[in-house]
Design an enzyme around this catalytic site. Structure first.
Site, mmCIF file in Angstrom:
data_model
loop_
_atom_site.group_PDB
_atom_site.id
_atom_site.type_symbol
_atom_site.label_atom_id
_atom_site.label_comp_id
_atom_site.label_asym_id
_atom_site.label_seq_id
_atom_site.Cartn_x
_atom_site.Cartn_y
_atom_site.Cartn_z
ATOM 1 N N ASN A 76 5.886 -1.630 11.339
ATOM 2 C CA ASN A 76 5.107 -1.146 10.203
ATOM 3 C C ASN A 76 5.470 -1.966 8.953
ATOM 4 O OD1 ASN A 76 3.502 0.683 8.614
ATOM 5 N ND2 ASN A 76 3.885 2.216 10.201
ATOM 6 N N ASN B 25 0.828 -1.201 0.000
ATOM 7 C CA ASN B 25 0.000 0.000 0.000
ATOM 8 C C ASN B 25 0.862 1.251 0.000
ATOM 9 O OD1 ASN B 25 -0.463 1.897 2.563
ATOM 10 N ND2 ASN B 25 0.211 -0.120 3.315
ATOM 11 N N LYS C 196 5.676 3.390 17.072
ATOM 12 C CA LYS C 196 5.629 2.330 16.057
ATOM 13 C C LYS C 196 6.786 2.495 15.091
ATOM 14 C CE LYS C 196 2.564 -0.048 12.820
ATOM 15 N NZ LYS C 196 1.157 -0.225 12.421
ATOM 16 N N SER D 176 5.564 5.024 8.748
ATOM 17 C CA SER D 176 4.932 4.780 7.455
ATOM 18 C C SER D 176 5.894 5.183 6.353
ATOM 19 C CB SER D 176 3.647 5.584 7.308
ATOM 20 O OG SER D 176 3.268 5.591 5.939
ATOM 21 N N PHE E 90 -1.682 8.113 4.336
ATOM 22 C CA PHE E 90 -2.471 8.716 5.433
ATOM 23 C C PHE E 90 -3.719 9.441 4.929
ATOM 24 C CE2 PHE E 90 1.406 9.362 8.526
ATOM 25 C CZ PHE E 90 1.459 8.005 8.709
ATOM 26 N N ASN F 45 5.044 5.983 3.433
ATOM 27 C CA ASN F 45 4.311 6.695 2.385
ATOM 28 C C ASN F 45 4.124 8.188 2.639
ATOM 29 O OD1 ASN F 45 3.908 4.255 0.898
ATOM 30 N ND2 ASN F 45 2.430 3.676 2.471
ATOM 31 N N THR F 46 4.725 8.699 3.698
ATOM 32 C CA THR F 46 4.746 10.146 3.927
ATOM 33 C C THR F 46 6.213 10.561 3.906
ATOM 34 O OG1 THR F 46 2.701 10.163 5.210
ATOM 35 C CG2 THR F 46 4.217 11.988 5.593
#
Ligand SMILES: Cc1cc2nc3c(=O)[nH]c(=O)nc-3n(C[C@H](O)[C@H](O)[C@H](O)COP(=O)(O)O)c2cc1C
Length: 350
Positions: A240, A111, A211, A175, A115, A177-178
């Protein structure tokens, strides 16, 4: 509907685009269509952690219910705890679609959602409207917006806003993705964020967990653990999704950008968990997540040092019937191995 019936619907959803299917599943859950796990709680699974009581150690990981729209129905499926988010200060759309990909042959997911969420105010209002007490502990997972973020301002502000509604709060700095988010795992930046949280902390506030990514270099784990301990963090969630792409991946979607979760993440996430357990020496509570699909996978994490575990990908594939199956299998394995409870097994293979 019962959880078992809901699980029969799950393969049908798989014919749809992954994000469309997820949206439908969440709406069905929120509408109460998945029913509840009617099996009585097994006392061997009951455990205490973070000053909270858990009927079982198997939780739902963050990202499934980013906006906390189905917290109660998810608890009724039999999870020992539910974590919702990641929520950011302001609403944001996330990355362009498609951004969620099944890797069926690999029992995995990639994915790059980025967010997508409705923002803190909506999330807080939803939590505020839930009937209390909740049937299981609830975790709020917080992060920062892609645009205009100031982590040292935003994490403490989110913590303070959500503290009255959560049993624990997770600082998500992992994450992929940021852009730049994972840099916040570095000692100095993390220390500043945690000091900011310390400054808004009031007695009786929920414990803080951090996390982390499975892609951290082994050498980074020691400083990270010490920074967390020094700033009063209660635990780590390990881990994660990974930006690694193991050679073994076979699905066509393996080349998609984003974070990989599910079976191919399991070993690395467990290895990082084990190292954290050794480094923390009882000073941090560990939550093991990454590739859990069976009771044996859950027990592996527990023996590597996890007091609690979470899952996402296997639940997305199998549906609600997986929760009672995992609990039954974990309980049977604990009995087979002669453990009186979950706590007795924690760290046995670390
Ligand atoms: C579609 C998707 C979205 C996710 N979103 C988040 C998120 O918003 N915040 C977070 O901390 N983790 C997020 N995760 C990571 C999961 O919480 C979990 O750490 C990871 O998927 C590994 O567990 P699994 O192998 O059981 O899926 C997401 C995972 C997936 C598959």
């Amino acid at each position: 509907m019962t959880p078992r019936l809901a699980s029969l619907v799950t393969p049908l959803l798989r014919r749809l685009d992954a994000e469309t299917a997820h949206g439908l599943a969440l709406r069905g859950l929120a509408a109460g269509l998945a029913g509840r796990d009617a099996t009585p709680p097994d006392p061997i699974l009951a455990t205490e952690a973070l000053g909270l009581r858990f009927a079982n150690p198997i939780g739902l990981a963050a990202g499934f219910d980013k906006d906390a729209v189905a917290v109660l129905p998810l608890m009724r499926l039999g999870f020992g705890f539910v974590e919702a988010g990641t929520v950011t200060p302001r609403p944001q759309p996330g990355n362009p679609r498609p951004r969620l990909f099944r890797l069926e042959e690999d029992a995995a997911v990639i994915n790059r959602m980025g967010f997508n969420n409705g923002g803190m105010e909506e999330y807080r209002d939803r939590l505020g409207a839930l009937p209390r007490p909740l049937p299981a502990p609830f975790g709020a997972n917080i992060g920062v917006n892609k645009e205009g973020a100031d982590p040292e301002r935003d994490y403490p502000a989110l913590y303070a806003a959500l503290a009255p509604f959560a049993d624990y709060v997770v600082i998500n700095v992992s994450s992929p993705n940021t852009p730049g988010l994972r840099d916040l795992q570095g000692e100095e930046r993390l220390a500043r964020i945690l000091a900011g949280i310390g400054a808004v902390y009031q007695s009786g506030n929920p414990p803080v967990l951090v996390k982390i990514a499975p892609d951290l270099a082994d050498a980074a784990l020691g400083p990270l653990v010490e920074t967390c301990v020094a700033h009063g963090v209660s635990g780590l969630i390990v881990s994660n999704t990974t930006i690694a792409r193991p050679e073994t991946l076979r699905s066509a979607n393996r080349t998609q950008a984003g974070g990989l979760s599910g079976a191919p993440l399991r070993e690395r996430a467990t290895a990082v968990l084990r190292q954290c357990y050794r480094l923390a020496q009882g000073r941090l509570l560990l939550v093991g997540v990454g590739g859990i699909a069976t009771g044996a996978d859950a027990l592996e994490k527990i023996k590597a040092g996890a007091s609690l575990v979470q899952l996402y990908s296997a639940f997305a594939y199998a549906g609600p019937a997986l929760v009672p199956a995992l609990k039954r299998d974990l309980a049977a394995l604990l009995r087979r191995d002669g453990f009186a409870n979950v706590a007795d097994a924690v760290g046995m293979d670390a």
